[in-house]
Design a protein around this motif. Sequence first.
Motif: not given
Lengths: 481, 97
Positions: A372-373, A376, B49-55, B57-58, B60, B62-63, B65
């Motif tokens: 996951m990193k 990024t 570095v931070d982990p990214m579980a979901y893209v 965008l800018h 936004q 996504l959850r 609502r």
Amino acid sequence: MSAPNIANCSLRELRTLLDENKISAPELAQLFRARAKQYSHLNAFLRINENDDYHPAAGNFLDSLPIAHKDIFCAQGEKTTCGSKMLAEFVAPYDSTVVENFRNAGMNTIGRTNMDEFAMGSSGEHSAFSASRNPWDENYVPGGSSSGSAAAVAARLTPVATATDTGGSIRQPAAFCGVTGIKPTYGRVSRWGMVAFASSFDQGGVIAKSAEDCALALSAMAGFDERDSTSLPQPAEDFTRQFDQPLSNIVIGVPKEFFSDGLDNKVASRVQEAIRQFEKQGATIKEISLASVKHAIAAYYVLTCAEASSNLSRYDGVRYGFRPTENNDSDLTTMYEQTRTQGFGAEVKRRILIGTYMLSYGYYDAYYRRAMKVRTLIARDFEQAFTGCDVLLGPTTPSPAFALNAIADNDPVAMYLQDIYTVPVNLAGLPALSLPCGFSGALPVGLQLIGAPLAESLLLSVAHEYQKQNDYHLQMPAGVQ
Amino acid sequence: MALTRQDIQKLAQLARLAQNPREEEDTLKSLNAVLGLIDELKNADVDNVDPMAYVQLHGQTLRTRAPAAVAGYPPEQLMQNAPQADENHFLVPKVIE
């Protein structure tokens, strides 16, 4: 006009034929259905509709035009198998948003296209029903996982087909089959009713002959959907709106990492020719570096297998899908095991086991969290690249199509490396397309264009300008007339 | 670190998949080959570095609502694919003796 000539028409040309009453909507659909049956040995279709399947939407550009759907999109009352024995008898209780959108546009569904089981595969050989064949040479694979959609468009069995792309499953088969395919920005196309593989990657898109046809179809397909929690709040848009603008203001970045040692010489030559063509058309070419993409394949397989192992745990033989008839009196665990063991194919089981390992105690940090990193880092590389470029360009695949059975079932690494140029895009959620840029012998070569988030209309317009200067996308395989 | 046959058996049990000895051997080989590919991740410098579980965008999200109640589907429609059912209940092998 003869049937092959009509089959090779663009969507605009087909629209004109219909509007001028040179062919009726039922005749047009019948022409493509007959071709789909005539070329059934390609195994591009899992099922061909016997009758028209549309509701006219007068005034809509796509009204009455034929389409085929990848068998991953649910259509109410119809089978949706996802290429798996597990869902061989599954009848969808509702429409996917994608099917609904094309229905609302008045498109006539002519059938359902073949695919690698649960969209896991890069050759089309992992369908539980039959391996699709490449229309350019039937001894070669069409690519995957949207194998049937790409083969069907290449053989002119449908003018456009839906597809999905988790790590290249639209672009790679489009490249192998000499057609154009776009994977939109993650969240552009609703995932509602689309069978899940790796939810943070899966994205629907289209395969057609040209960038223009892709743009016209995508305009009906994309848009915000309340039912998909990751749907982007972007309204529907006309993806042809930036067409016919000169390329003189466009900066095209060429990542040097996409021309690594493993790249086939002829593929490299065709891509270099395309670069020169873009230069001739006024675009500025700039070499760039995406330093972290070298980790993309590893990160991609960690993350997607992990997500797949979780997503596919739903197939337990209880609520829907396959359940063996024997051992019905056995205990619950045996029933689960036999359902999954008999229902899934070898590649799906392999990815479930890899994902189970990645998420298991003691390995989560070493693999999953680390991947996951890396995700990024890759997203940042792209972000940086788009500060100085409008579009990135490279090969779609490291080689042209390979022969059927050329990559052994027990050599997953060789198959996974097919995705080396496509998966970085999915990790970053970017839009990208593949378009034909020439041939290596008799086999087509694909050129990949990558855009910044939401830059589909720019991407498609750049591809359209390129396609105005050549006819690679209009050429039909010799065996298909 | 290469996987062992015992690891494969444990993973298969966790994933509810049964394998005969020959399949276990094949799985062992192919998973070790894939792990060889994946081990490359160790070369990535991911400090701070931070982990990214979901893209995202800018910026936004996504959850965000608000959940809204919508009409569902009739149970009969959703039960039509059940391998074994009785009066809108899923049937499973006996769990309680």
